[in-house]
Design a protein around this motif. Sequence first.
Motif, PDB file in Angstrom:
ATOM      1  N   TRP A 405       4.581 -12.781   5.539  1.00 55.64           N
ATOM      2  CA  TRP A 405       3.667 -11.901   4.805  1.00 55.64           C
ATOM      3  C   TRP A 405       4.484 -10.841   4.062  1.00 55.64           C
ATOM      4  N   ASN A 406       4.383 -10.790   2.747  1.00 54.12           N
ATOM      5  CA  ASN A 406       5.020  -9.743   1.965  1.00 54.12           C
ATOM      6  C   ASN A 406       3.940  -8.722   1.599  1.00 54.12           C
ATOM      7  N   VAL A 407       3.777  -7.728   2.456  1.00 56.84           N
ATOM      8  CA  VAL A 407       2.673  -6.775   2.319  1.00 56.84           C
ATOM      9  C   VAL A 407       2.709  -6.012   0.993  1.00 56.84           C
ATOM     10  N   PRO A 408       3.860  -5.474   0.538  1.00 55.97           N
ATOM     11  CA  PRO A 408       3.861  -4.766  -0.740  1.00 55.97           C
ATOM     12  C   PRO A 408       3.371  -5.628  -1.902  1.00 55.97           C
ATOM     13  N   GLY A 452       2.265  -6.809 -13.184  1.00 54.43           N
ATOM     14  CA  GLY A 452       3.691  -7.007 -13.419  1.00 54.43           C
ATOM     15  C   GLY A 452       4.483  -5.713 -13.322  1.00 54.43           C
ATOM     16  N   GLY A 453       3.969  -4.650 -13.946  1.00 52.02           N
ATOM     17  CA  GLY A 453       4.684  -3.369 -13.926  1.00 52.02           C
ATOM     18  C   GLY A 453       4.749  -2.770 -12.533  1.00 52.02           C
ATOM     19  N   LEU A 454       3.654  -2.812 -11.803  1.00 52.65           N
ATOM     20  CA  LEU A 454       3.625  -2.240 -10.458  1.00 52.65           C
ATOM     21  C   LEU A 454       4.514  -3.032  -9.502  1.00 52.65           C
ATOM     22  N   PHE A 455       4.508  -4.366  -9.639  1.00 51.69           N
ATOM     23  CA  PHE A 455       5.365  -5.184  -8.770  1.00 51.69           C
ATOM     24  C   PHE A 455       6.839  -4.874  -9.021  1.00 51.69           C
ATOM     25  N   LEU A 456       7.207  -4.707 -10.280  1.00 53.95           N
ATOM     26  CA  LEU A 456       8.595  -4.380 -10.607  1.00 53.95           C
ATOM     27  C   LEU A 456       8.973  -3.026 -10.011  1.00 53.95           C
ATOM     28  N   ARG A 461      12.074  -0.080  -5.913  1.00 54.02           N
ATOM     29  CA  ARG A 461      12.145   0.983  -4.905  1.00 54.02           C
ATOM     30  C   ARG A 461      12.526   0.417  -3.551  1.00 54.02           C
ATOM     31  N   SER A 462      12.006  -0.748  -3.248  1.00 50.23           N
ATOM     32  CA  SER A 462      12.312  -1.385  -1.956  1.00 50.23           C
ATOM     33  C   SER A 462      13.785  -1.749  -1.877  1.00 50.23           C
ATOM     34  N   ARG A 463      14.324  -2.276  -2.973  1.00 59.31           N
ATOM     35  CA  ARG A 463      15.749  -2.663  -2.979  1.00 59.31           C
ATOM     36  C   ARG A 463      16.633  -1.438  -2.936  1.00 59.31           C
ATOM     37  N   THR A 464      16.211  -0.356  -3.619  1.00 60.79           N
ATOM     38  CA  THR A 464      17.003   0.870  -3.578  1.00 60.79           C
ATOM     39  C   THR A 464      17.064   1.438  -2.179  1.00 60.79           C
ATOM     40  N   ALA A 465      15.927   1.371  -1.454  1.00 59.95           N
ATOM     41  CA  ALA A 465      15.885   1.854  -0.086  1.00 59.95           C
ATOM     42  C   ALA A 465      16.771   1.023   0.819  1.00 59.95           C
TER      43      ALA A 465
END
Length: 469
Positions: A405-408, A452-456, A461-465
């Motif tokens: 499950w990919n919740v975001p 598309g914009g919100l997913f990006l 942000r997830s990768r930066t964290a």
Amino acid sequence: MTTTSDTRAAGAPAPPSGLMERNTIGPIPASERTGSARGLFGIWLGVNMLPLTVVTGALGTTVFALPAGWAMLAIVIGNLVGGVFMALHASQGPQLGVPQMIQARAQFGTKGALLVVLVATVLFVGFFISNLVVGAQSLQGVFPAVDTKAAIIGAAVLSMIITVFGLRVIKVVITVSAIVIGLLVLVSLGWIFVSGMPGGSLSAGHFTVTGFVSMIAVGAVWQVAYAPYVSDYSRYLPANSGARPAFWATYGGSVLSALVVMALGCLVGAVAQDGNVAGGLTTLTGKFATVTLLGFAVVSGLSNAGNVYSATLNTLTLIETFRSGWIPALRGRLVTTTVVHVLGALVALVATDGFITSFTNFITTLLYVLIPWSAINLVDYFVVRKGHYDVGAFFRPDGGRYGTWNVPALVVYVVGLAVQVPFAVLSFYVGPIARAIGGIDLAWLVGLAVSGGLFLLVTRRSRTAEEAV
């Protein structure tokens, strides 16, 4: 992982198949990547050679009451724009080698993708049912004595015969159908050009921004509706050289055929009485309309094989979700194909005119539901991961790096659904914003942009964290 006569490891070479396709939802081995852009162009050229496409083109001059010239311009813009989003999905097939909706697991997780796969499955079956009914009605328009139920059963059997062989035969049959119907449509357009339109019919109606933009939306959504199909057809192209040809073959074939057939529908709609497309075609082309309608009726049954093929792959994907690692082979595909044909034909047999209208509304709603998936999938593939995926993880019980499950991503998907509601234009519901701007349908455009914009944004942000840890 258990292997039986109907199960094999993901990516394992299939036994020699001849005309009978044995691959299903598993990755296509490199040794079998022998597809060509020419073959892909042929099948997408034939996908739109349907009476339903004529009826859709006629909306511009009937429902939206536009002059023929403005209606055609809207059809061109809508198909050119929508075709880009659809064909971008096609370029994923050669790279990943799996059916389109299997790829959704990379964005939503192996279990999280269940909803969009289910929606796509219902959509494919819905197209199958709609084409059965419309094809039978076209045949009855030529031969009034023909029993509609018998025509539906005959079309379903015809589709079944083709589908059991698999993609290779489907491509050949639909390509040949494209040539036949394409010639009939071109002759019809030539006939109309030489004979001329009835006086004043081309300028009948009046331009409205609402009608024009709504017809653009119809053309765009028509193309985007094919997005869940495209990698199903392009996954046999070579991985190292197939992505770009897959895009252009899919885009060129689908857009070209849609424009030509919808143009005929647009002209027919301009003279149709009470929206009677068959009657309008007879008015413009005389007795030749009989030949054209007969051709459309036959091809509806042939082309329907493509709908059932993708519905079968998606049904098998749904089953595999609960039987992780199970890769069905020939028997699984044949059984599922049979079940889909029988269920679809049964629904078509009990369908009434009122039912078809309600069913069409239902299918249109499903298209809105798939818009956020398309945006998320394209952004993930082209921007976030740049085509690099662990295909084997799609079939692992724990989803590998993609999880279950990919919740975001699921939250983004729900937001993408929600933002479309105020902009939606359906026969049974018009959103408040759509009503305020005169009934213009912008839901598909808003859904694509926001999802598309919100997913990006969420992904970055997830990768930066993750990198900060």
